[in-house]
Scaffold this active site. Sequence first.
Site, PDB file in Angstrom:
ATOM      1  N   ARG A 144       0.851  -1.186   0.000  1.00 19.79           N
ATOM      2  CA  ARG A 144       0.000   0.000   0.000  1.00 19.79           C
ATOM      3  C   ARG A 144       0.888   1.237   0.000  1.00 19.79           C
ATOM      4  O   ARG A 144       2.030   1.200   0.465  1.00 19.79           O
ATOM      5  CB  ARG A 144      -0.909   0.013   1.227  1.00 19.79           C
ATOM      6  CG  ARG A 144      -1.829  -1.209   1.343  1.00 19.79           C
ATOM      7  CD  ARG A 144      -2.634  -1.169   2.628  1.00 19.79           C
ATOM      8  NE  ARG A 144      -3.546  -2.300   2.746  1.00 19.79           N
ATOM      9  CZ  ARG A 144      -3.254  -3.454   3.341  1.00 19.79           C
ATOM     10  NH1 ARG A 144      -2.048  -3.616   3.892  1.00 19.79           N
ATOM     11  NH2 ARG A 144      -4.132  -4.439   3.399  1.00 19.79           N
ATOM     12  N   LYS A 176      -2.167  -2.026   7.421  1.00 20.31           N
ATOM     13  CA  LYS A 176      -3.583  -1.773   7.638  1.00 20.31           C
ATOM     14  C   LYS A 176      -4.091  -2.602   8.799  1.00 20.31           C
ATOM     15  O   LYS A 176      -3.798  -3.792   8.908  1.00 20.31           O
ATOM     16  CB  LYS A 176      -4.377  -2.099   6.370  1.00 20.31           C
ATOM     17  CG  LYS A 176      -5.826  -1.650   6.432  1.00 20.31           C
ATOM     18  CD  LYS A 176      -6.506  -1.826   5.095  1.00 20.31           C
ATOM     19  CE  LYS A 176      -7.938  -1.309   5.139  1.00 20.31           C
ATOM     20  NZ  LYS A 176      -8.613  -1.436   3.828  1.00 20.31           N
ATOM     21  N   HIS A 193      -2.173   2.732  -5.717  1.00 16.90           N
ATOM     22  CA  HIS A 193      -2.827   1.447  -5.453  1.00 16.90           C
ATOM     23  C   HIS A 193      -2.990   0.629  -6.724  1.00 16.90           C
ATOM     24  O   HIS A 193      -3.162  -0.596  -6.661  1.00 16.90           O
ATOM     25  CB  HIS A 193      -4.189   1.681  -4.791  1.00 16.90           C
ATOM     26  CG  HIS A 193      -4.508   0.693  -3.709  1.00 16.90           C
ATOM     27  ND1 HIS A 193      -3.804   0.628  -2.521  1.00 16.90           N
ATOM     28  CD2 HIS A 193      -5.432  -0.293  -3.646  1.00 16.90           C
ATOM     29  CE1 HIS A 193      -4.306  -0.340  -1.770  1.00 16.90           C
ATOM     30  NE2 HIS A 193      -5.288  -0.922  -2.435  1.00 16.90           N
ATOM     31  N   ARG A 234      -0.357  -1.922  -6.771  1.00 12.65           N
ATOM     32  CA  ARG A 234      -0.662  -3.046  -5.878  1.00 12.65           C
ATOM     33  C   ARG A 234      -1.681  -3.975  -6.535  1.00 12.65           C
ATOM     34  O   ARG A 234      -1.540  -5.201  -6.483  1.00 12.65           O
ATOM     35  CB  ARG A 234      -1.187  -2.493  -4.552  1.00 12.65           C
ATOM     36  CG  ARG A 234      -1.651  -3.529  -3.528  1.00 12.65           C
ATOM     37  CD  ARG A 234      -1.983  -2.808  -2.228  1.00 12.65           C
ATOM     38  NE  ARG A 234      -2.841  -3.567  -1.343  1.00 12.65           N
ATOM     39  CZ  ARG A 234      -2.404  -4.441  -0.422  1.00 12.65           C
ATOM     40  NH1 ARG A 234      -1.120  -4.679  -0.314  1.00 12.65           N
ATOM     41  NH2 ARG A 234      -3.248  -5.070   0.368  1.00 12.65           N
ATOM     42  N   HIS A 250      -4.055  -9.214   3.423  1.00 15.62           N
ATOM     43  CA  HIS A 250      -5.509  -9.171   3.540  1.00 15.62           C
ATOM     44  C   HIS A 250      -5.956 -10.048   4.709  1.00 15.62           C
ATOM     45  O   HIS A 250      -5.505 -11.181   4.851  1.00 15.62           O
ATOM     46  CB  HIS A 250      -6.174  -9.685   2.264  1.00 15.62           C
ATOM     47  CG  HIS A 250      -6.155  -8.691   1.146  1.00 15.62           C
ATOM     48  ND1 HIS A 250      -6.368  -9.037  -0.181  1.00 15.62           N
ATOM     49  CD2 HIS A 250      -5.951  -7.347   1.149  1.00 15.62           C
ATOM     50  CE1 HIS A 250      -6.298  -7.958  -0.929  1.00 15.62           C
ATOM     51  NE2 HIS A 250      -6.043  -6.931  -0.155  1.00 15.62           N
ATOM     52  N   TYR A 279      -9.479 -10.100  -7.319  1.00 13.18           N
ATOM     53  CA  TYR A 279      -8.548 -10.063  -8.444  1.00 13.18           C
ATOM     54  C   TYR A 279      -8.814 -11.155  -9.462  1.00 13.18           C
ATOM     55  O   TYR A 279      -8.373 -11.057 -10.606  1.00 13.18           O
ATOM     56  CB  TYR A 279      -7.109 -10.130  -7.932  1.00 13.18           C
ATOM     57  CG  TYR A 279      -6.773  -8.934  -7.084  1.00 13.18           C
ATOM     58  CD1 TYR A 279      -6.662  -7.667  -7.653  1.00 13.18           C
ATOM     59  CD2 TYR A 279      -6.611  -9.045  -5.716  1.00 13.18           C
ATOM     60  CE1 TYR A 279      -6.394  -6.551  -6.881  1.00 13.18           C
ATOM     61  CE2 TYR A 279      -6.338  -7.941  -4.931  1.00 13.18           C
ATOM     62  CZ  TYR A 279      -6.228  -6.701  -5.523  1.00 13.18           C
ATOM     63  OH  TYR A 279      -5.971  -5.594  -4.752  1.00 13.18           O
TER      64      TYR A 279
END
Length: 300
Positions: free
Chosen positions: A140, A165, A236, A239, A262, A271
Site C-alpha cells: 500500500r 492496515k 494502489h 498493488r 488481507h 482479483y
Amino acid sequence: MTILAVPAAGSLRQRLVDDMTLRRFSRETQRNYLRDVGRLATFLRRSPDTATVDDLRRFQIAQQEIGLGVPTMNAIVSALRFFFVHTIDRPDLARRLVRLNHPRPLPDVLSPEEVGRLLGATVCLKHLAALSVAYGAGLRVAEVAALKVADVDSTRMLLRVERGKGGRDRNAMLSTDLLVLLRRWWIEGHRQGVLHREGWLFPGQDWARSISTRQLHRIVVEAARSAGIPKRVGPHTLRHSFATHLLEDGVDIRVIQVLLGHARLDTTALYAKVATRTVRAVTSPLDRLALFHGEGPAPG
C-alpha cells in the site's frame, strides 16, 4: 463544533486516541476516526457520548441528505462503532448504526508492458525505487512511505512492513531485481546524504521525514502521463497489478492473500475478476466437443 470543542471533550478525545493507539491503528486511521466522531459532535452540538438511538438515526439521515457517498458513510459507521464499543462501552448504540451495501467496482489494472513503461517514465532513482517497491512487493502507498532502511532484510529476502492496515505487521516479498535496485538507491542516496542506516528508505525533502503519500500519488500520476497510459492510475493501481499478475502466473490465491496482508480471502478474490490471462487460459467445455473443427453446416 467538533469533538475538540465540546465540554470535557479533551479527556474523551484522549480516551479515544488511547484506545486506537493500544490497537496500533495507523496515524491516518486515527486522524480519520477523530474526524468522523467529530462529525457526530458537530451535528449534536454536544459531546458524542451523550448520543441517543434517535440521534444516530437523525445523524445518518442527515449525512445521506447532504450527499455523502456510500464509502464515506460506511467509514463514519466504522469510526462511530469503534467509539461506542471501545471508548464509552455502549455496544447497544453501535448496533443501531446502519452500514450500506456498496458493490465494489473492479480495480483498474495495468498490463506488465504498461507497468514497464510507467516505471521507465520516472524522473529519478528514488521515484523508480519507490514505485518498484509498490509493484514488486504489492505494498500500500502508506506502507511504501513508512519503510525504513532497516526494513530491507536481504538475508531472508523480505521487506518488513510494520503497522500495516489494521495495525498488523507482516513480511512482504523482496525479489532479487528489487534488491539490486534498492542497493543502487542506497548507494546514491547515501552519497547525497539523504539515506541513513536508521532512517527512512524514501525520505521527503527533509531526510528526517518520510516521503508523503500525496507525493507518491503525484509521482505515479506524472509517470503514467509521461508514459502515455490513458488509464486512471494511482499508487494502489500498482498493488492491484501486482496481485493480478501473480494470479495470472498461477500463484495460489491464498499465498497472494498473505503477501497483500488481507485479513479476508474474499478481498483477495476480487482479483480473479480482472485476471484476464487466467480467463483466456481456461478451455471452454464447448471447445472440448470439437463440433466445429470441420466444415460445419451451411449458413441459414
